[in-house]
Design a protein around this motif. Structure first.
Motif, PDB file in Angstrom:
ATOM      1  N   GLY A  61       0.756  -1.125   0.026  1.00 16.71           N
ATOM      2  CA  GLY A  61       0.102  -0.137   0.023  1.00 16.71           C
ATOM      3  C   GLY A  61       0.773   1.108   0.019  1.00 16.71           C
ATOM      4  O   GLY A  61       2.081   1.411  -0.008  1.00 16.71           O
ATOM      5  N   THR A  77      -2.181   8.923   6.761  1.00 18.46           N
ATOM      6  CA  THR A  77      -3.110   7.939   6.272  1.00 18.46           C
ATOM      7  C   THR A  77      -2.613   7.056   5.357  1.00 18.46           C
ATOM      8  O   THR A  77      -1.491   7.290   4.663  1.00 18.46           O
ATOM      9  N   GLU A  79      -3.427   3.181   2.920  1.00 12.67           N
ATOM     10  CA  GLU A  79      -4.562   2.205   2.331  1.00 12.67           C
ATOM     11  C   GLU A  79      -3.608   1.145   1.679  1.00 12.67           C
ATOM     12  O   GLU A  79      -2.701   1.398   1.106  1.00 12.67           O
ATOM     13  N   SER A  81      -3.848  -3.234   0.132  1.00 13.37           N
ATOM     14  CA  SER A  81      -4.610  -4.389  -0.313  1.00 13.37           C
ATOM     15  C   SER A  81      -3.977  -5.696   0.097  1.00 13.37           C
ATOM     16  O   SER A  81      -2.795  -5.690  -0.256  1.00 13.37           O
ATOM     17  N   PHE A  87      -8.748  -5.768   2.528  1.00 14.49           N
ATOM     18  CA  PHE A  87      -8.242  -4.519   2.684  1.00 14.49           C
ATOM     19  C   PHE A  87      -8.178  -3.807   3.836  1.00 14.49           C
ATOM     20  O   PHE A  87      -8.804  -4.072   4.756  1.00 14.49           O
ATOM     21  N   LYS A  89      -7.690   0.199   5.372  1.00 13.27           N
ATOM     22  CA  LYS A  89      -7.212   1.826   5.306  1.00 13.27           C
ATOM     23  C   LYS A  89      -7.692   2.532   6.523  1.00 13.27           C
ATOM     24  O   LYS A  89      -8.474   1.983   7.295  1.00 13.27           O
ATOM     25  N   SER A 112      -9.711   3.402  11.758  1.00 17.28           N
ATOM     26  CA  SER A 112      -9.232   2.385  10.512  1.00 17.28           C
ATOM     27  C   SER A 112     -10.347   1.624   9.947  1.00 17.28           C
ATOM     28  O   SER A 112     -11.406   1.449  10.907  1.00 17.28           O
TER      29      SER A 112
END
Length: 148
Positions: A61, A77, A79, A81, A87, A89, A112
């Motif tokens: 990510g 921040t 995110e 996969s 996933f 984020k 989160s």
């Protein structure tokens, strides 16, 4: 999931700020981190292997730093996969408070979200794993920063 806490780090605020922006330090401290590369002054890419209950996943990510206020804090921040595992984020607001010359209180508020197989494991397992990983990060971070 939301989590709010603070951790005292035995180092000056400037030293803690520098460590929070150093990919080599962060890579050592993030549990399961395989790769952490700075792609710009405010962006990093990461590969992290995490085990949550019976599910082990490799997440790839991107992490972005924003609202930079050196040496007081920033917002982070990210995110990622994990393929069939799902996933993740979220983000964290980090605030540094000087506590004398050689100590800093690091305050953090995390928010989160997860999806896929990981989300099916149940909230309690996810929350306890997240708290455990955060604890491991801050314990290691404090040790690395105070030793350097």
């Amino acid at each position: 999931m939301q989590m709010k806490d603070s951790q005292t780090v035995p180092a000056s605020r400037d030293k803690v700020w520098a460590a929070l922006n150093d990919p080599a330090v962060l890579k050592q401290c993030i549990p399961g981190c395989q790769v952490l590369d700075m792609t710009s002054p405010t962006e990093m890419t990461a590969t992290v292997v995490i085990k949550v209950g019976p599910v082990k996943a490799t997440f790839g990510g991107k992490v972005t730093l924003s609202d930079l206020d050196p040496p007081n804090g920033y917002k982070i921040t990210g995110e990622g996969s994990g393929g069939v595992a799902g996933f993740a984020k979220g983000g964290a607001a980090i605030r540094l408070e000087a506590a004398g010359d050689d100590e800093t209180i690091l305050h953090y508020e995390v928010d989160s979200q997860i999806g896929g197989k990981l989300a099916q494991l149940g909230g309690r397992l996810i929350d306890s794993t997240a708290k455990k990983l955060a604890g491991e990060f801050f314990t290691k971070f404090g040790a690395v920063v105070s030793a350097s």
